[in-house]
Design an enzyme around this catalytic site. Structure first.
Site, PDB file in Angstrom:
ATOM      1  N   LYS A   6       6.080  -1.294  -2.106  1.00 33.49           N
ATOM      2  CA  LYS A   6       6.086  -2.621  -2.737  1.00 33.49           C
ATOM      3  C   LYS A   6       7.287  -2.736  -3.679  1.00 33.49           C
ATOM      4  O   LYS A   6       8.002  -3.747  -3.670  1.00 33.49           O
ATOM      5  CB  LYS A   6       4.771  -2.854  -3.502  1.00 33.49           C
ATOM      6  CG  LYS A   6       3.585  -3.059  -2.570  1.00 33.49           C
ATOM      7  CD  LYS A   6       2.237  -3.074  -3.286  1.00 33.49           C
ATOM      8  CE  LYS A   6       1.101  -3.142  -2.260  1.00 33.49           C
ATOM      9  NZ  LYS A   6      -0.254  -3.115  -2.844  1.00 33.49           N
ATOM     10  N   GLN A  63      -3.321  -1.513  -8.133  1.00 30.98           N
ATOM     11  CA  GLN A  63      -3.538  -0.889  -6.827  1.00 30.98           C
ATOM     12  C   GLN A  63      -4.950  -0.306  -6.757  1.00 30.98           C
ATOM     13  O   GLN A  63      -5.391   0.398  -7.662  1.00 30.98           O
ATOM     14  CB  GLN A  63      -2.475   0.214  -6.594  1.00 30.98           C
ATOM     15  CG  GLN A  63      -2.486   0.802  -5.194  1.00 30.98           C
ATOM     16  CD  GLN A  63      -2.095  -0.186  -4.100  1.00 30.98           C
ATOM     17  OE1 GLN A  63      -1.354  -1.128  -4.325  1.00 30.98           O
ATOM     18  NE2 GLN A  63      -2.610   0.024  -2.899  1.00 30.98           N
ATOM     19  N   ASP A  83      -2.381 -10.666  -5.585  1.00 31.64           N
ATOM     20  CA  ASP A  83      -3.178  -9.988  -4.555  1.00 31.64           C
ATOM     21  C   ASP A  83      -4.247 -10.920  -3.993  1.00 31.64           C
ATOM     22  O   ASP A  83      -4.844 -10.619  -2.954  1.00 31.64           O
ATOM     23  CB  ASP A  83      -3.897  -8.768  -5.164  1.00 31.64           C
ATOM     24  CG  ASP A  83      -3.281  -7.450  -4.736  1.00 31.64           C
ATOM     25  OD1 ASP A  83      -2.628  -7.421  -3.678  1.00 31.64           O
ATOM     26  OD2 ASP A  83      -3.469  -6.460  -5.468  1.00 31.64           O
TER      27      ASP A  83
HETATM   28  N1  GUN Z   1      -5.407  -1.148  -1.671  1.00 28.93           N
HETATM   29  C1  GUN Z   1      -5.361  -1.364  -0.309  1.00 28.93           C
HETATM   30  N2  GUN Z   1      -4.812  -2.575  -0.050  1.00 28.93           N
HETATM   31  C2  GUN Z   1      -4.513  -3.129  -1.246  1.00 28.93           C
HETATM   32  C3  GUN Z   1      -3.905  -4.357  -1.618  1.00 28.93           C
HETATM   33  O1  GUN Z   1      -3.567  -5.214  -0.801  1.00 28.93           O
HETATM   34  N3  GUN Z   1      -3.754  -4.549  -2.960  1.00 28.93           N
HETATM   35  C4  GUN Z   1      -4.155  -3.645  -3.885  1.00 28.93           C
HETATM   36  N4  GUN Z   1      -3.975  -3.953  -5.175  1.00 28.93           N
HETATM   37  N5  GUN Z   1      -4.713  -2.501  -3.584  1.00 28.93           N
HETATM   38  C5  GUN Z   1      -4.892  -2.240  -2.249  1.00 28.93           C
END
Ligand code: GUN
Length: 292
Positions: A52, A96, A119
């Site tokens: 990211k 996350q 998100d």
């Molecule tokens: N863990 C797995 N997929 C995601 C996501 O799209 N965002 C976040 N914050 N954590 C995740």
């Protein structure tokens, strides 16, 4: 059979985003800024967050990585979230997942200002999505919608069978596919681990979205001739031949299912690359909507 090339589409969208960032900065505005909170040292999470941050740099975004050890308290995290909510330099941020067991995911998610929840996990964003209102749609479902859109796959009146009922894929995907807007306007069935006649239902799917997290779960006998198959699976399986010692396996037995499909997304290179692009798109939207 046409392969749905998520890698190619994601590169195209990144180029479009980079162009918009250039335009923003030419107008004297600062570039969009995404912050990410990473707790602990889970291998998968480390990789996702690193990707990211790297993708932000590729499109000209500013990014900030905030790390905590796994023993951080919920109160400490909530304090940092309050600061990010109030920070005018940050357009959007993510925490996350998964978080350590002693922290309640929902306490954390619900503390995020919905206007910075890129998100799309906050109940306000999920509720708006269900009502078809403008909102941040979470990364994986938004990425799948973008693939359907860019490949001009017909969804109106089709039977879309979703396998899996998770909060981050199955449930939001079902909500998006029943909206009257396109892509969508479909008849939706959600199957899951407790569905008794699952193969029979999946065989009725014009569009099958496999998000059950079980490698090679969908076999050729479960897929109708001419179906569109979207594979959301990303299970790491041991692979001594790979330098990392593992490789990704999807939820679909690709080799035997692909010949029956009109379109199919592979793993890797299908939905995966689209998820980060959706996060970038949401961050750009957050930055554009903020008065700065
Ligand atoms: N863990 C797995 N997929 C995601 C996501 O799209 N965002 C976040 N914050 N954590 C995740």
């Amino acid at each position: 059979m046409q392969l749905i090339d998520g890698k190619l589409i994601s590169e195209q969208i990144k180029a479009e985003i980079a162009q918009q960032v250039k335009q923003m900065t030419a107008e004297g505005k600062r570039p969009p800024h995404l912050a990410a909170i990473l707790v602990g040292h889970d291998g998968g999470s480390e990789t996702y967050v690193a990707n990211k941050v790297r993708s932000c740099a590729q499109v000209g975004f500013q990014s900030t990585l905030i790390r905590y050890e796994a023993d951080v308290t919920e109160a400490e995290l909530l304090g940092r979230i309050a600061e990010l909510n109030a920070d005018d330099d940050v357009d959007g941020f993510i925490v996350q997942l998964p978080l350590p067991k002693h922290i309640d995911d929902q306490h954390i998610i619900q503390a995020i200002d919905p206007s910075k929840d890129v998100d799309g996990f906050h109940p306000v964003n999920i509720g708006k999505m269900m009502l078809g209102l403008p909102c941040f749609v979470s990364a994986t479902p938004a990425g799948i919608m973008q693939l359907l859109r860019r490949y001009d796959i017909k969804t109106s009146g089709k039977h879309c069978v979703i396998i899996g009922r998770s909060n981050i894929v199955g449930k939001p995907m079902s909500m998006l596919m029943i909206q009257k807007t396109l892509p969508g306007d479909a008849t939706v069935t959600v199957c899951h681990s407790r569905t008794s006649n699952l193969p029979e239902i999946v065989r009725q799917g014009d569009i099958v979205i496999a998000a059950i997290g079980s490698p090679e779960f969908v076999t050729a006998d479960m897929v109708k001739e001419g179906a569109v198959v979207i594979d959301v699976g990303t299970t790491r399986v041991p692979d001594p031949a790979s330098p990392r010692g593992w490789r990704l396996k999807g939820d679909v037995k690709f080799d035997e299912v692909a010949p029956k499909c009109s379109y199919i997304s592979p793993v890797p290179g299908g939905v995966g690359p689209m998820t980060i692009v959706s996060l970038l798109t949401n961050t750009l939207q957050a930055a554009t909507q903020r008065n700065r």
